[in-house]
Design an enzyme around this catalytic site. Sequence first.
Site, short mmCIF file in Angstrom:
data_model
loop_
_atom_site.label_atom_id
_atom_site.label_comp_id
_atom_site.label_asym_id
_atom_site.label_seq_id
_atom_site.Cartn_x
_atom_site.Cartn_y
_atom_site.Cartn_z
N CYS A 249 3.98 -7.21 4.75
CA CYS A 249 2.86 -7.52 4.52
C CYS A 249 2.62 -8.95 4.88
CB CYS A 249 3.10 -8.44 2.77
SG CYS A 249 1.94 -9.15 2.14
N CYS B 79 6.10 -8.48 -5.45
CA CYS B 79 5.24 -8.41 -5.72
C CYS B 79 5.20 -6.59 -6.47
CB CYS B 79 3.28 -8.45 -5.33
SG CYS B 79 3.58 -7.49 -4.40
#
EC number: 2.8.1.13
Length: 382
Positions: free
Chosen positions: A112, A208
């Site tokens: 990410c 997440c």
Amino acid sequence: MNSLGLAKRPQDTRVVVAMSGGVDSSVTAAMLREEGYDVVGITLQLYDHGLAVMKAGACCAGQDIYDARQVADRIGIPHYVLDYEGRFSQDVMDDFADSYLRGETPIPCVRCNQRVKFRDLLNTARELGAEALATGHYVRRLVGAQGAELHRAVDPAKDQSYFLFATTREQLEFLRFPLGGLTKPETRALAERHGLEVASKPDSQDICFVPDGDYAAVVAKLRPGSVEPGEIVHIDGRVLGRHQGVVHYTVGQRKGLGIGGIKGEDEALYVVRLEPGQRRVVVGPRRDLARSVVMVREVNWLGPDRPISAGAEGMDESAGLPVSVKLRSAQPPAAALWHRTGPDSARVELLEPQHGVAPGQACVVYQGDRVLGGGWIAGTAA
């Protein structure tokens, strides 16, 4: 020269702050705003956050976006939410699933940072006229003889340098990490001083897009039909049981193997390797986990321009560069020799064998507190 190392007054310097809604990025924004910088807060919506609103401790969820907006209003800066769901799904979630199916143990937070935050968001910051992108990571950016360098944070308990090894030199020139010299208690104290409601907000713990911690279920959803059962085999060839998919296992795992003990044998068993092509989980005693050589791919180098030797006059290049390496985020560094084998590959010779070295994890290279670079673990040898 201002506090960010730029030759401008703070009020003439625009800084984009990546605001996740947590205390760290919120304090970063508040600190820079207090110094007079032209601060713009940006929060990324990375997936369908509605699915995780009710889950505490998952970053980038709906509550986090709300918290980031509240902080921005409190300190008086503009705040924008950017929809990066498509990019995140393709560059992070798909990679996560495919890595597990290859028998690896991925680190999606590194991907990410590498493919979304420090590439796409950094470009957006430039488009907004910013001269720096600041984040709440606990890591230090220092300027050396060859430019910006990445160093461990002052607080070893919060140091996040392992997760930022893929940051390129070009990105590092633009990035700033104001919290690198602080401890977590100092950060929370600053949040309270600025009156931020997130001052006591817990740190995010989960990936997440895996708010319940069930990685295998996420892989099965992203790659329907790909999670298949198979055999659990002892390293000597004995079949000990069955499993419901190699994605449930990682090298070095001891608990949750689902095979119990072996009658007449006292040694605990660990996952020694995964063979996804044969849908096989291979287990054995701890001694079979020992590895002395690690092969690394996708190397990102932040160290000196001559990474093969220590740079001493007349030194044998084949001797390798003396370094310390971290092979998992929670493990202490291990002494090693770094051998560059190609433009983006390397071989790491560990001075003492290490246990539980898992393909798909990162091998991050240090000299002292400085991050020299790193890459992804492609394989190991005893």
